[in-house]
Design a protein around this motif. Sequence first.
Motif, mmCIF file in Angstrom:
data_model
loop_
_atom_site.group_PDB
_atom_site.id
_atom_site.type_symbol
_atom_site.label_atom_id
_atom_site.label_comp_id
_atom_site.label_asym_id
_atom_site.label_seq_id
_atom_site.Cartn_x
_atom_site.Cartn_y
_atom_site.Cartn_z
ATOM 1 N N GLY A 180 31.493 -49.434 -13.027
ATOM 2 C CA GLY A 180 30.446 -48.823 -12.192
ATOM 3 C C GLY A 180 29.105 -48.837 -12.892
ATOM 4 O O GLY A 180 28.068 -49.104 -12.272
ATOM 5 N N ALA A 181 29.099 -48.570 -14.197
ATOM 6 C CA ALA A 181 27.849 -48.623 -14.967
ATOM 7 C C ALA A 181 27.296 -50.048 -15.007
ATOM 8 O O ALA A 181 26.077 -50.249 -14.922
ATOM 9 C CB ALA A 181 28.079 -48.098 -16.384
ATOM 10 N N CYS A 182 28.188 -51.044 -15.116
ATOM 11 C CA CYS A 182 27.731 -52.441 -15.070
ATOM 12 C C CYS A 182 27.119 -52.756 -13.714
ATOM 13 O O CYS A 182 26.103 -53.449 -13.623
ATOM 14 C CB CYS A 182 28.888 -53.394 -15.373
ATOM 15 N N GLY A 183 27.720 -52.254 -12.649
ATOM 16 C CA GLY A 183 27.164 -52.443 -11.315
ATOM 17 C C GLY A 183 25.812 -51.780 -11.163
ATOM 18 O O GLY A 183 24.889 -52.353 -10.572
ATOM 19 N N GLY A 189 23.317 -53.845 -13.080
ATOM 20 C CA GLY A 189 22.987 -55.046 -12.309
ATOM 21 C C GLY A 189 22.031 -54.749 -11.175
ATOM 22 O O GLY A 189 21.109 -55.525 -10.902
ATOM 23 N N ALA A 190 22.235 -53.620 -10.503
ATOM 24 C CA ALA A 190 21.333 -53.246 -9.414
ATOM 25 C C ALA A 190 19.934 -52.929 -9.937
ATOM 26 O O ALA A 190 18.933 -53.334 -9.338
ATOM 27 C CB ALA A 190 21.900 -52.042 -8.662
ATOM 28 N N LEU A 191 19.874 -52.232 -11.058
ATOM 29 C CA LEU A 191 18.567 -51.897 -11.627
ATOM 30 C C LEU A 191 17.830 -53.125 -12.149
ATOM 31 O O LEU A 191 16.607 -53.200 -12.082
ATOM 32 C CB LEU A 191 18.724 -50.870 -12.759
ATOM 33 N N LEU A 192 18.588 -54.080 -12.669
ATOM 34 C CA LEU A 192 17.988 -55.292 -13.235
ATOM 35 C C LEU A 192 17.873 -56.435 -12.231
ATOM 36 O O LEU A 192 17.425 -57.526 -12.594
ATOM 37 C CB LEU A 192 18.813 -55.759 -14.435
#
Length: 129
Positions: A31-34, A37-40
Amino acid sequence: AGVAVGMVAAFTSNFFLAQGPWTAYQMLAWGACGAAGALLAPLLRRRITLAAATCVLGLAFSTFMDVWEWFAFWPHDWRSFTFVVGRGLPFSVAHAAGNVVLALAAGPELRRLLQRYGRRLRTEVVWAS
């Protein structure tokens, strides 16, 4: 959406790979990777930057899981911490390398697929008056 996809993907994959006490931590890390990814997302339009980000996130995920294993099952000293993280290093590198290969091979196509799916989710309903 990235957090939800990451968490559901970890939970679902563990039905095939085995559920365990690590599942909640995998869900948290994916979830943190997701979320990352959304922030970046605006920065990840190019194949090389996407590959670099997936490399870093792969290493971060694997290291997070190593730290969880150390915290859950090992004595809390530097010697055991170094052992656990060092033992997991080949797997962390393999995980990051796999992410890079996938990002280079299918990154732009995957991005287009996700954008098209995102457009489908943004449906506007207009009621006749």
